[in-house]
Design a protein around this motif. Structure first.
Motif, PDB file in Angstrom:
ATOM      1  N   VAL A  60       0.859  -1.184   0.000  1.00 37.03           N
ATOM      2  CA  VAL A  60       0.000   0.000   0.000  1.00 37.03           C
ATOM      3  C   VAL A  60       0.896   1.235   0.000  1.00 37.03           C
ATOM      4  CG1 VAL A  60      -1.788   1.271   1.247  1.00 37.03           C
ATOM      5  CG2 VAL A  60      -1.796  -1.234   1.273  1.00 37.03           C
ATOM      6  N   VAL A  61       0.681   2.141  -0.943  1.00 39.06           N
ATOM      7  CA  VAL A  61       1.439   3.395  -0.992  1.00 39.06           C
ATOM      8  C   VAL A  61       0.476   4.549  -0.770  1.00 39.06           C
ATOM      9  CG1 VAL A  61       3.274   2.496  -2.458  1.00 39.06           C
ATOM     10  CG2 VAL A  61       1.260   3.514  -3.511  1.00 39.06           C
ATOM     11  N   ALA A  62       0.945   5.583  -0.077  1.00 42.54           N
ATOM     12  CA  ALA A  62       0.061   6.686   0.278  1.00 42.54           C
ATOM     13  C   ALA A  62       0.805   8.012   0.341  1.00 42.54           C
ATOM     14  CB  ALA A  62      -0.609   6.415   1.625  1.00 42.54           C
ATOM     15  N   ASP A  63       0.105   9.050  -0.052  1.00 39.01           N
ATOM     16  CA  ASP A  63       0.557  10.435   0.088  1.00 39.01           C
ATOM     17  C   ASP A  63      -0.509  11.137   0.917  1.00 39.01           C
ATOM     18  OD1 ASP A  63       1.654  12.991  -0.220  1.00 39.01           O
ATOM     19  OD2 ASP A  63       0.717  13.291  -2.179  1.00 39.01           O
ATOM     20  N   THR A  64      -0.136  11.642   2.093  1.00 36.77           N
ATOM     21  CA  THR A  64      -1.118  12.204   3.016  1.00 36.77           C
ATOM     22  C   THR A  64      -0.667  13.562   3.524  1.00 36.77           C
ATOM     23  OG1 THR A  64      -0.308  11.527   5.219  1.00 36.77           O
ATOM     24  CG2 THR A  64      -1.325   9.813   3.838  1.00 36.77           C
ATOM     25  N   PRO A  65      -1.586  14.337   4.105  1.00 29.95           N
ATOM     26  CA  PRO A  65      -1.178  15.567   4.791  1.00 29.95           C
ATOM     27  C   PRO A  65      -0.256  15.248   5.966  1.00 29.95           C
ATOM     28  CG  PRO A  65      -3.572  15.485   4.507  1.00 29.95           C
ATOM     29  CD  PRO A  65      -3.047  14.126   4.173  1.00 29.95           C
ATOM     30  N   ALA A  66       0.459  16.246   6.433  1.00 27.74           N
ATOM     31  CA  ALA A  66       1.357  16.040   7.570  1.00 27.74           C
ATOM     32  C   ALA A  66       0.597  15.501   8.775  1.00 27.74           C
ATOM     33  CB  ALA A  66       2.053  17.352   7.925  1.00 27.74           C
ATOM     34  N   LEU A  67      -0.587  16.043   9.030  1.00 25.72           N
ATOM     35  CA  LEU A  67      -1.442  15.528  10.097  1.00 25.72           C
ATOM     36  C   LEU A  67      -2.388  14.521   9.455  1.00 25.72           C
ATOM     37  CD1 LEU A  67      -2.018  15.729  13.122  1.00 25.72           C
ATOM     38  CD2 LEU A  67      -3.753  17.458  12.605  1.00 25.72           C
ATOM     39  N   MET A  68      -2.052  13.254   9.582  1.00 24.08           N
ATOM     40  CA  MET A  68      -2.766  12.221   8.832  1.00 24.08           C
ATOM     41  C   MET A  68      -4.242  12.136   9.179  1.00 24.08           C
ATOM     42  SD  MET A  68       0.165   9.223   8.752  1.00 24.08           S
ATOM     43  CE  MET A  68      -0.431   8.351   7.303  1.00 24.08           C
ATOM     44  N   SER A  69      -4.591  12.523  10.410  1.00 23.05           N
ATOM     45  CA  SER A  69      -6.000  12.484  10.816  1.00 23.05           C
ATOM     46  C   SER A  69      -6.843  13.525  10.086  1.00 23.05           C
ATOM     47  CB  SER A  69      -6.117  12.672  12.328  1.00 23.05           C
ATOM     48  OG  SER A  69      -5.512  13.884  12.734  1.00 23.05           O
ATOM     49  N   ASP A  70      -6.217  14.451   9.361  1.00 24.71           N
ATOM     50  CA  ASP A  70      -6.970  15.419   8.559  1.00 24.71           C
ATOM     51  C   ASP A  70      -7.651  14.764   7.367  1.00 24.71           C
ATOM     52  OD1 ASP A  70      -6.400  17.556  10.189  1.00 24.71           O
ATOM     53  OD2 ASP A  70      -4.793  18.368   8.921  1.00 24.71           O
ATOM     54  N   GLY A  71      -7.223  13.559   7.006  1.00 25.74           N
ATOM     55  CA  GLY A  71      -7.825  12.861   5.877  1.00 25.74           C
ATOM     56  C   GLY A  71      -7.303  13.366   4.544  1.00 25.74           C
ATOM     57  N   GLY A  72      -8.031  13.001   3.484  1.00 27.82           N
ATOM     58  CA  GLY A  72      -7.618  13.407   2.147  1.00 27.82           C
ATOM     59  C   GLY A  72      -6.433  12.621   1.623  1.00 27.82           C
ATOM     60  N   TRP A  73      -6.259  11.376   2.104  1.00 28.91           N
ATOM     61  CA  TRP A  73      -5.142  10.562   1.668  1.00 28.91           C
ATOM     62  C   TRP A  73      -5.315  10.127   0.211  1.00 28.91           C
ATOM     63  CZ3 TRP A  73      -4.014   6.300   5.885  1.00 28.91           C
ATOM     64  CH2 TRP A  73      -3.917   6.915   7.143  1.00 28.91           C
ATOM     65  N   LYS A  74      -4.206  10.068  -0.511  1.00 21.23           N
ATOM     66  CA  LYS A  74      -4.165   9.420  -1.822  1.00 21.23           C
ATOM     67  C   LYS A  74      -3.535   8.055  -1.618  1.00 21.23           C
ATOM     68  CE  LYS A  74      -2.310   9.872  -6.521  1.00 21.23           C
ATOM     69  NZ  LYS A  74      -1.523  10.741  -7.439  1.00 21.23           N
TER      70      LYS A  74
END
Length: 201
Positions: A60-74
């Protein structure tokens, strides 16, 4: 229907050692503006809705905001080319979260599913060193860290994490190149975690 999978996993991200995202339960920001992470899971034994999935690898590969709980992950999922269509569907349900289990809890954080690709995979580990090569998409090698002050040689472990296992071995990457689903990075020298995992639902 119930399922279970167990085996070994390792990950690398672009945080310095030790990643605050995992150790804070996603409540502290990463060390950089974006979190770029790849998690490789090798299933030693497992059965999903009657389908044997042992011996296969998923990444699984992901690009996320610095604060991962903010959501919006790719998110993108790489599937072992050795998997049959039935095995790929079963593992896709587990690692995509559709069949419940640990990945289901991350589903609300995903903003974009970048896709799923089937590629040749070579996963190896010797207990402390972990490596996976996935076509031209991923080349990742990490080693668990043993403090020079640790006379036991057991290495640095962090417990109480919860996902993807309760206790993770901390380490660093020697190679960590990803180029797939429009996500490209090189995290050599950055954080890694590894652990045995056992999931069921």
């Amino acid at each position: 229907m119930s399922w279970h999978v167990e085996g070994t996993y390792f990950e690398n991200c672009n945080c310095d050692m030790v990643c605050p995202c995992s150790t804070s339960g996603l409540t502290a920001p990463a060390d950089n503006d974006r979190c770029n992470v790849a998690l490789a899971f090798h299933v030693d034994t497992g059965e999903v809705n009657g389908v044997d999935v042992g011996g296969l690898t998923v990444c699984v590969v992901a690009d996320t905001p610095a604060l991962m709980s903010d959501g919006g992950w790719k998110i993108g999922v790489l599937m072992d080319a050795a998997a049959s269509p039935e095995q790929a569907e079963a593992l896709g349900g587990v690692f995509g979260g559709q069949l419940g289990g640990p990945m289901e809890g991350l589903a609300p954080l995903i903003g974009e599913m970048a896709g799923m690709e089937s590629l040749e995979m070579a996963y190896t580990e010797d207990g402390r060193s972990h490596q996976v090569r996935i076509g031209s998409a991923v080349d990742m090698a990490v080693e668990d860290f043993v403090s020079p002050l640790d006379a036991t040689g057991l290495g640095v472990k962090i417990s109480g994490i919860g996902f993807p296992a309760d206790t993770l071995a901390a380490g660093t990457s020697s190679t960590a190149r990803v180029d797939v689903f429009g996500m490209t990075w090189d995290n050599a020298g950055k954080n890694s975690f590894s652990a045995p995992f056992a999931w069921s639902a």
